[in-house]
Enzyme design. Structure first.
Site, PDB file in Angstrom:
ATOM      1  N   GLU A 104     -29.686  -5.216 -62.438  1.00 37.47           N
ATOM      2  CA  GLU A 104     -29.420  -4.570 -61.320  1.00 37.47           C
ATOM      3  C   GLU A 104     -27.875  -4.523 -61.028  1.00 37.47           C
ATOM      4  O   GLU A 104     -27.101  -5.411 -61.256  1.00 37.47           O
ATOM      5  CB  GLU A 104     -29.976  -5.390 -60.136  1.00 37.47           C
ATOM      6  CG  GLU A 104     -31.477  -5.723 -60.384  1.00 37.47           C
ATOM      7  CD  GLU A 104     -32.193  -6.706 -59.802  1.00 37.47           C
ATOM      8  OE1 GLU A 104     -31.390  -7.447 -58.978  1.00 37.47           O
ATOM      9  OE2 GLU A 104     -33.234  -6.697 -59.278  1.00 37.47           O
TER      10      GLU A 104
ATOM     11  N   PHE B 274     -25.344  -0.557 -57.002  1.00 32.14           N
ATOM     12  CA  PHE B 274     -26.011   0.426 -56.549  1.00 32.14           C
ATOM     13  C   PHE B 274     -27.443   0.362 -56.444  1.00 32.14           C
ATOM     14  O   PHE B 274     -28.182   0.962 -55.701  1.00 32.14           O
ATOM     15  CB  PHE B 274     -25.288   1.827 -56.807  1.00 32.14           C
ATOM     16  CG  PHE B 274     -24.022   2.097 -56.569  1.00 32.14           C
ATOM     17  CD1 PHE B 274     -23.528   2.380 -55.342  1.00 32.14           C
ATOM     18  CD2 PHE B 274     -23.063   1.835 -57.708  1.00 32.14           C
ATOM     19  CE1 PHE B 274     -21.946   2.219 -55.027  1.00 32.14           C
ATOM     20  CE2 PHE B 274     -21.853   2.117 -57.363  1.00 32.14           C
ATOM     21  CZ  PHE B 274     -21.061   2.385 -55.924  1.00 32.14           C
TER      22      PHE B 274
ATOM     23  N   VAL C 154     -30.586  -0.837 -63.273  1.00 33.32           N
ATOM     24  CA  VAL C 154     -29.952  -0.295 -64.403  1.00 33.32           C
ATOM     25  C   VAL C 154     -31.004  -0.288 -65.782  1.00 33.32           C
ATOM     26  O   VAL C 154     -31.519  -1.251 -65.773  1.00 33.32           O
ATOM     27  CB  VAL C 154     -28.669  -0.934 -65.086  1.00 33.32           C
ATOM     28  CG1 VAL C 154     -28.125  -0.421 -66.308  1.00 33.32           C
ATOM     29  CG2 VAL C 154     -27.851  -1.095 -63.975  1.00 33.32           C
TER      30      VAL C 154
ATOM     31  N   ASP D 187     -12.378  -8.147 -61.910  1.00 32.51           N
ATOM     32  CA  ASP D 187     -13.615  -8.883 -62.256  1.00 32.51           C
ATOM     33  C   ASP D 187     -13.617  -8.894 -63.829  1.00 32.51           C
ATOM     34  O   ASP D 187     -14.632  -8.632 -64.496  1.00 32.51           O
ATOM     35  CB  ASP D 187     -14.829  -8.500 -61.766  1.00 32.51           C
ATOM     36  CG  ASP D 187     -15.971  -9.377 -61.893  1.00 32.51           C
ATOM     37  OD1 ASP D 187     -15.607 -10.450 -62.242  1.00 32.51           O
ATOM     38  OD2 ASP D 187     -17.090  -8.914 -61.589  1.00 32.51           O
TER      39      ASP D 187
END
Length: 824
Positions: free
Chosen positions: A555, A558, A561, A679
């Site tokens: 996930e 948005f 996946v 990140d």
């Protein structure tokens, strides 16, 4: 609108009855008002002043109102003993003081006076003064070395005082000037002094163990039982480095007390209504130490002790040797003095802390209203007294009603604020609910299903919103941070030409960097469905029916996946996007979807990410191959890295430095475009064929790495164990902060990701450690050198990535070069 401050004051008075008064020195570090102006000019005095422009009221740290010369200066030269001249601060009530700050006078370059050393004296009543000394008996505090910098010193042990004097000390007669600040919190316990027997000496296996109250500040004062430091389970060890065995405890041997108990007397500032007393006891019964068997407490409001004591018998633990707080209920008894007798249950009794929970007695209201209820010499007409009492009761009832109404109104305001914040969180959070049947997949199992919905609770991580919130209330422990933020912001600029607002690579507009000649298509806000229809875009609409669902990968921010097979993708791609594979076989791809019920902002963000990723071309950056944006759900199709993320892959790979080189190469490319990743970690590095490493930020397995992120007041989650100190404390993300994260990522690689960075620290301790990086006093904790890691890699590269000064960290170009050299 003058009601609000009054209401807050009355509300505070009502709350004092339930305040938890146990002080934690680590949290009690608030500036008390010299800098902020809460301490009034009339509460600042001095032994003398050099001139009107250097009066005591100008001795405020880091504060210049333009009227004076910027500091307090005595009218004569300071003396070596530091016992004559002083700057005095009246806090108006007792405070628990843990930290002091000093500064000299520069007067915009016109002055250069400062105190190299100083003493501190304090008093609770303005008459009896005590000289502060540290836990080893030293009274002199090292001060300033120039007229500009603020020097902060922890008071170990802390002090409880209303009045504090700063007394400059010099090696020879010289002019000094000072600006000061005090840090701590209000002392709500109300305890003014205690009297206890002298502590005893224990000889344990030939070792002298001293249980004396070593920081007691007078025959009737306060000391170790109120310093906020609790003893360890093993009394031979101490929280404080270098102290003698038994230092944290005050203790007694029952052979010296024929009556079988230790008696202590506690004096308070006024008559209080006592709810409970908490006593921290050692219980190492294997060495003859146990918590008390019984506590008997007597109360006194005037001259005589009450005849009925409160007796409490705790359950004596004969199994666990853990030190603990024992709560003694005091039955809401009223007193200004308490005498407690603690009965032995073994050979030794050891205490390290005593705290009281109490509130002001109702008689305080009578005193406040100046009604002479108990004065036998004052004759008052009974009828007038009744009228006065009735009026007072009515006034109090009206005030209480007003308070209730205002508090109710504030509750509703908070509820509305929470509702508005919840709406904002909905804007920032992508709740994944993508219907898988929206794809026209060929997979037989899906063709027979009627559209199940999958939900997740993963929140968006980046970018941070404009009103970035501080990561933890723990940061409020750092008064020096609050004072220096503005100064630091002026001094530190982003290295390598970047700006403080450098964008996240998945959200920045790089069109202006790469297609400066474009005129009408550079704007990325707002983005619409027809964004890729023009000839200026290399992204084509891929036929949805040629995607065959294989499995769900995870996930993203948005939506979901998926792993899919894309039929004819090789022929579909442009030449510069061609990838390895058999043209006759379907190509495995990762398909990132936008949930169908996404709001407008999430939709625009999704399209914006597509637009940006379509411009990124680097062998070590995951590429966008095609899109499906003609109908919902919107999709982006990217390369699929068959070996998963680097974190999961490292256990089977030995060419660690080679992979680090690839990551450095990808980051070098991003930094050349002035993009900040924010990140970087092994979880966001994917592994493809032939061990190719590519940097991503899809969050395909964020649920798997949920423990790597720290929630900030319900607003966002941050990977604090990979973030630089300035990113956590200031919300400042630059290429230099990415370099910091690269150092942590390299550490992950070289440890084979067998443990989380700073695994021995809690999230709160990680945040505290960033405060130590900010202070830069040598107390910060670095990640250790991984086993088998070359010294050059650790000392010359990793540690340089974690330098406090962002300008001194290496660039990704330098990192890439160093790693390449290490492969030779």
């Amino acid at each position: 609108m003058e009601v609000k401050p009054i209401t807050h004051h009355l509300f505070f008075v009502l709350l004092t009855a339930t305040v938890r008064t146990q002080v934690n020195p680590e949290m009690c570090r608030y500036p008390l008002g010299m800098t902020g102006g809460q301490i009034q000019d009339e509460d600042i005095s001095a032994s003398s002043q050099w001139s009107e422009s250097t009066a005591a009221k100008f001795g405020r740290l880091d504060f210049d109102n333009g009227d004076g010369d910027g500091a307090w200066c005595p009218d004569i030269m300071s003396e070596p003993d530091g016992l004559k001249e002083y700057l005095q601060v009246d806090l108006r009530s007792l405070h628990f003081i843990t930290l002091v700050g000093t500064q000299g006078r520069h007067a915009d370059g016109m002055g250069n006076e400062f105190a190299q050393r100083y003493r501190i004296k304090y008093s609770r009543n303005g008459s009896n003064w005590v000289g502060w000394h540290d836990r080893k008996g030293r009274q002199i505090i090292e001060g300033n070395r120039n007229a500009y910098d603020v020097v902060l010193k922890d008071l170990e042990p802390p002090i409880i005082a209303r009045y504090v004097r700063f007394m400059p000390v010099t090696d020879h007669s010289m002019i000094v000037c000072m600006r000061v600040e005090l840090y701590g919190c209000e002392w709500l316990d109300g305890l003014m002094s205690y009297s206890i027997p002298d502590g005893h000496l224990m000889i344990y296996r030939g070792l002298d163990v001293y249980f004396n109250d070593s920081v007691y500040d007078g025959t009737t004062g306060l000391g170790q039982l109120t310093d906020g430091t609790w003893g360890l389970d093993d009394f031979l060890h101490s929280h404080i480095y270098g102290m003698w065995p038994g230092y944290d405890y005050v203790g007694w041997n029952n052979k010296s007390f024929p009556k079988g108990y230790v008696e202590m007397i506690f004096e308070f500032d006024h008559v209080r209504n006592f709810t409970s007393m908490k006593v921290h006891c050692n219980n190492m019964f294997s060495r003859g130490v146990r918590m008390f068997r019984q506590a008997t407490c007597y109360f006194r409001s005037g001259s005589d002790w009450e005849t009925e004591p409160v007796t409490f018998r705790p359950t004596v633990d004969r199994v666990s040797q853990i030190a603990r707080f024992v709560a003694v209920p005091l039955g809401d008894r009223t007193a200004s003095t308490i005498k407690c007798r603690f009965h032995f249950s073994d050979l030794w009794l050891l205490f390290s802390e005593v705290a009281f929970q109490s509130g002001k007695n109702n008689s305080a209201w009578v005193s406040f209203l100046s009604v002479p209820w108990d004065d036998p010499t004052h004759k008052v007409d009974d009828s007038n007294t009744r009228i006065l009492i009735g009026c007072l009761v009515a006034i109090i009832a009206i005030l209480l009603a007003i308070i209730v109404i205002i508090l109710w109104r504030q509750v509703w305001q908070k509820m509305l604020e929470k509702a508005s914040r919840r709406m904002l969180d909905d804007e920032l959070t992508a709740r994944l609910a993508v219907q898988t049947q929206a794809f026209s997949f060929h997979h037989s199992s899906l063709s027979s299903e009627g559209g199940s919905t999958s939900n997740s609770t993963y929140e968006r991580i980046f970018p941070l919103c404009a009103d970035y919130q501080e990561p933890s209330r723990l940061i409020r422990k750092l008064p020096e941070f609050a004072q220096s933020t503005e100064h630091l912001g002026r001094k530190e600029k982003t290295q390598s030409g970047g700006s403080e607002g450098a964008p996240h690579y998945a959200e920045a507009d790089i069109i202006s960097l790469q297609e400066s000649s474009d005129s009408g298509t550079d704007s990325i806000t707002p983005v619409n469905i027809n964004l890729f229809a023009g000839t200026d875009s290399s992204m084509k609409e891929f036929p949805r029916h040629k995607l065959t669902f294989k499995e769900k990968l995870g996930e993203g921010q948005f939506g979901e996946v998926h792993l899919c097979e894309a039929e004819g993708m090789q022929d579909f791609l442009l030449e510069d996007l061609s990838i390895e594979g058999n043209k006759e076989s379907p190509l495995l791809v990762a398909v990132k979807t936008l949930r169908e019920d996404a709001n407008k902002n999430a939709r625009n963000d999704f399209l914006k990410e597509i637009r940006i990723m379509s411009r990124l071309r680097d062998p070590n950056i995951v590429r966008l191959l095609a899109v499906c944006v003609d109908t919902d759900p919107l999709c982006m199709i990217t390369e699929y890295m068959e070996n998963g993320d680097l974190n999961q892959f490292l256990c089977n790979l030995s060419k660690l430095i080679g992979m680090a080189v690839q990551i450095a190469s990808g980051m070098k490319y991003l930094s050349s475009l002035n993009f900040v990743h924010r990140d970087l970690a092994t979880r966001n590095c994917l592994v493809g064929k032939n061990y190719t490493i590519k940097i991503a930020d899809f969050g395909m397995s964020r649920n798997l790495y949920r423990g790597d992120y720290y929630r900030i007041q319900g607003r966002a989650v941050l990977p604090i164990r990979w973030m630089s100190w300035e990113s956590i404390l200031l919300g400042k993300f630059t290429m230099a902060s990415d370099v910091w994260a690269f150092g942590v990522t390299l550490w992950e690689i070289l440890t084979l990701c067998k443990e989380q960075p700073y695994s021995q620290l809690s999230d709160e301790q990680v945040i505290e450690n960033t405060g130590e990086f900010f202070r830069d006093q040598g107390k910060q904790v670095y990640l250790p050198k991984p086993p088998y890691c070359p010294d050059r890699i650790y000392h010359d590269l990793m540690l340089s990535c974690w330098r406090r000064n962002a300008k001194q960290r290496p660039s990704f170009q330098e990192i890439h070069t160093l790693l390449m050299d290490s492969l030779v």
